[in-house]
Design an enzyme around this catalytic site. Structure first.
Site, PDB file in Angstrom:
ATOM      1  N   ASP A 105      44.906  30.141  41.453  1.00 55.75           N
ATOM      2  CA  ASP A 105      45.407  30.635  40.286  1.00 55.75           C
ATOM      3  C   ASP A 105      46.812  30.235  39.789  1.00 55.75           C
ATOM      4  OD1 ASP A 105      44.474  32.865  37.919  1.00 55.75           O
ATOM      5  OD2 ASP A 105      46.426  33.815  38.905  1.00 55.75           O
ATOM      6  N   HIS A 303      35.969  32.763  39.573  1.00 53.67           N
ATOM      7  CA  HIS A 303      37.494  32.426  39.722  1.00 53.67           C
ATOM      8  C   HIS A 303      38.187  32.482  41.177  1.00 53.67           C
ATOM      9  CE1 HIS A 303      41.465  31.692  38.373  1.00 53.67           C
ATOM     10  NE2 HIS A 303      41.965  32.836  38.783  1.00 53.67           N
TER      11      HIS A 303
END
Length: 326
Positions: A105, A303
């Site tokens: 991320d 994610h």
């Protein structure tokens, strides 16, 4: 906390932020693990013991503003170049001259820029979930302001100090549970549902989060660990990363369009908005990541890939690390 996560050494080491907290496990070549938003070193709990067993010294940090690391009060203290220097300081504080850096991320951008700006320290770079895209184009705030039409993109929503904090901090645990679920493969909203990355005018980001159950990768205990840290620190340190994107664009002007040339790895989730929105960045890897060793998209994955698919990530990481020059 799991046995895997307790069999580590906690350290506080000096850095430009003040002090950086890290946990490490194993001996051998150093692999620095950098988390994203809104997480902590704990995001790497499944990787630390596996990397250690494979013959590496794995060190997972709390990025400045998170967990037990220092939390500077100035918003500008969270610009990317400051984080890069924190990473280099950690390597040196651990008595090493170089390291492989792996990020997820925001940690992916952190890792890529660390390799770009400090090639003297970072000899290889792994990026999870967020593809590398060189600095360039219009000022980021202008780009994000144009997204969403009548709605507001979450990055724009995060810009004003105190605004997102007012939504999150009264119920940190509930907000985190919803945010994690919104971006996880088994709990994310249906494709035809309103997007969780956007805020309706006058609304809140959490209005579109799923409710009712946690994603399979996240136990109640795991959620306790994450929420306990943010309940103690508040959210400003984490959110200030988003508030420096224009400053980063200015700071990195000398690196406009620059490739990352070290050996690299990218792994993304097939259901992750980061990989679908940035598909063109992945297509550009032959020029932007000329040292790319492997690029993988995990079908049906969201994610939080190193937590959703730890066994696959561990295999891909250790195979890539084994391929690197000594």
């Amino acid at each position: 906390m799991s046995k895997q996560a307790t069999e580590v050494t906690h350290r506080l080491v000096p850095s430009p932020a003040g002090r950086i907290h890290l946990v490490e496990q194993g001996t051998g070549p150093l692999v620095l693990l950098v988390h994203g938003f809104p997480e902590s070193w704990y995001s790497w709990r499944h990787q630390l013991p596996v990397l250690a067993a494979a013959g590496y010294r794995a060190a997972a940090i709390d990025v400045r503003g998170y967990g037990r690391s220092s939390k500077p009060g100035d918003t500008e203290a969270y610009r990317m170049l400051e984080l890069v220097e924190d990473n280099a300081a950690v390597v040196h504080a651990l008595g090493e001259r170089s390291a492989v850096i792996v990020g997820h991320d925001w940690g992916s951008a952190n890792a890529a820029n660390s390799a770009l700006v400090r090639p003297d320290v970072f000899r290889a770079v792994g990026m999870l979930s967020v593809p590398y895209a060189p600095r360039g184009g219009p000022r980021p705030s202008k780009v994000f302001a144009q997204l969403g039409g009548d709605e507001e993109f979450y990055v724009s929503y995060f810009q004003e100090p105190g605004r997102a904090e007012a939504e999150i901090e009264p119920d940190v645990r509930g907000w985190l549970a919803g945010f994690y679920a919104a971006l996880s493969a088994d709990t994310m909203p249906a494709p035809d549902a309103p997007g969780p990355h956007f805020v309706s005018r006058g609304g809140r980001l959490r209005d579109r989060f799923p409710t009712g159950r946690l994603p399979l990768w996240l136990s109640e205990n795991d959620l306790d660990v994450y929420s306990g840290e943010f309940e103690r620190t508040g959210m400003s340190g984490a959110l200030n990363r988003y508030r420096n994107m224009d400053r980063d664009w200015e700071d990195l002007a000398d690196f406009d369009g620059a490739p990352v040339t070290q050996p690299s790895l990218f792994i993304g989730g097939g259901l992750d908005g980061s990989t679908t929105w940035m598909a063109d960045a992945i297509k550009a890897y032959p020029s932007t990541l000329p040292g790319l060793v492997s690029s993988q998209i995990l079908d049906g994955c969201g994610h939080w890939i190193q937590q959703e698919r730890p066994d696959e990530i561990n295999r891909l990481l250790t195979d890539w690390l084994a391929s690197l020059p000594a």
